[in-house]
Design a protein around this motif. Structure first.
Motif, PDB file in Angstrom:
ATOM      1  N   ASP A   1       0.854  -1.202  -0.031  1.00 18.88           N
ATOM      2  CA  ASP A   1       0.171  -0.130   0.095  1.00 18.88           C
ATOM      3  C   ASP A   1       0.939   1.356  -0.017  1.00 18.88           C
ATOM      4  OD1 ASP A   1      -2.351  -1.662  -0.070  1.00 18.88           O
ATOM      5  OD2 ASP A   1      -2.660  -1.218   2.288  1.00 18.88           O
ATOM      6  N   GLN A   2       1.848   1.180   0.892  1.00 16.53           N
ATOM      7  CA  GLN A   2       2.818   2.345   0.785  1.00 16.53           C
ATOM      8  C   GLN A   2       3.521   2.636  -0.272  1.00 16.53           C
ATOM      9  OE1 GLN A   2       5.335   2.298   4.294  1.00 16.53           O
ATOM     10  NE2 GLN A   2       3.751   1.563   5.589  1.00 16.53           N
TER      11      GLN A   2
ATOM     12  N   ARG B   1       2.519   1.558  -3.592  1.00 18.54           N
ATOM     13  CA  ARG B   1       1.421   2.252  -4.437  1.00 18.54           C
ATOM     14  C   ARG B   1       1.165   3.617  -4.221  1.00 18.54           C
ATOM     15  NH1 ARG B   1      -1.376  -2.185  -2.770  1.00 18.54           N
ATOM     16  NH2 ARG B   1      -1.178  -3.901  -4.103  1.00 18.54           N
ATOM     17  N   SER B   2       1.218   4.133  -2.947  1.00 19.23           N
ATOM     18  CA  SER B   2       1.054   5.655  -2.771  1.00 19.23           C
ATOM     19  C   SER B   2       2.123   6.225  -3.412  1.00 19.23           C
ATOM     20  CB  SER B   2       1.006   5.684  -1.125  1.00 19.23           C
ATOM     21  OG  SER B   2       0.849   7.121  -1.057  1.00 19.23           O
ATOM     22  N   VAL B   3       3.421   5.975  -2.942  1.00 20.25           N
ATOM     23  CA  VAL B   3       4.622   6.586  -3.684  1.00 20.25           C
ATOM     24  C   VAL B   3       4.696   6.312  -5.171  1.00 20.25           C
ATOM     25  CG1 VAL B   3       7.285   6.382  -3.870  1.00 20.25           C
ATOM     26  CG2 VAL B   3       6.211   5.898  -1.521  1.00 20.25           C
ATOM     27  N   HIS B   4       4.142   5.406  -5.746  1.00 19.16           N
ATOM     28  CA  HIS B   4       4.134   5.262  -7.230  1.00 19.16           C
ATOM     29  C   HIS B   4       3.083   6.288  -7.798  1.00 19.16           C
ATOM     30  CE1 HIS B   4       2.807   3.565 -11.064  1.00 19.16           C
ATOM     31  NE2 HIS B   4       3.840   2.891 -11.249  1.00 19.16           N
ATOM     32  N   ASN B   5       2.063   6.535  -7.013  1.00 20.23           N
ATOM     33  CA  ASN B   5       0.949   7.470  -7.378  1.00 20.23           C
ATOM     34  C   ASN B   5       1.543   8.870  -7.173  1.00 20.23           C
ATOM     35  OD1 ASN B   5      -0.949   5.565  -8.011  1.00 20.23           O
ATOM     36  ND2 ASN B   5      -1.948   5.405  -6.017  1.00 20.23           N
ATOM     37  N   GLN B   6       2.176   8.965  -6.419  1.00 15.37           N
ATOM     38  CA  GLN B   6       2.944  10.234  -6.044  1.00 15.37           C
ATOM     39  C   GLN B   6       4.119  10.776  -7.234  1.00 15.37           C
ATOM     40  OE1 GLN B   6       4.564  11.424  -2.192  1.00 15.37           O
ATOM     41  NE2 GLN B   6       3.128   9.695  -1.523  1.00 15.37           N
TER      42      GLN B   6
END
Length: 59
Positions: A38-39, A41-46
């Motif tokens: 999940d973390q 994926r969050s970095v990837h989205n950023q």
């Protein structure tokens, strides 16, 4: 036709996103890694958001 980055910054962002995608695939085989995925994926989205900014500003 392969995607060609418009700037050195885009190349770095593309490489970083690719590395995170590889980590996500590898971690998918490990139990109890959902919170880490999940973390990531969050970095990837950023990174994707930052990449979108660079794509808009490229000639």
């Amino acid at each position: 036709m392969p995607y060609e980055p418009g700037s050195p910054e885009c190349r770095v962002l593309i490489d970083c996103k690719s590395q995170i995608e590889s980590m996500l695939l590898a971690l998918d085989r490990i139990e109890n890694s959902a919170h880490i995925r999940d973390q990531l994926r969050s970095v990837h989205n950023q990174l994707e958001g930052l990449h979108a900014l660079y794509r808009r500003s490229s000639p």
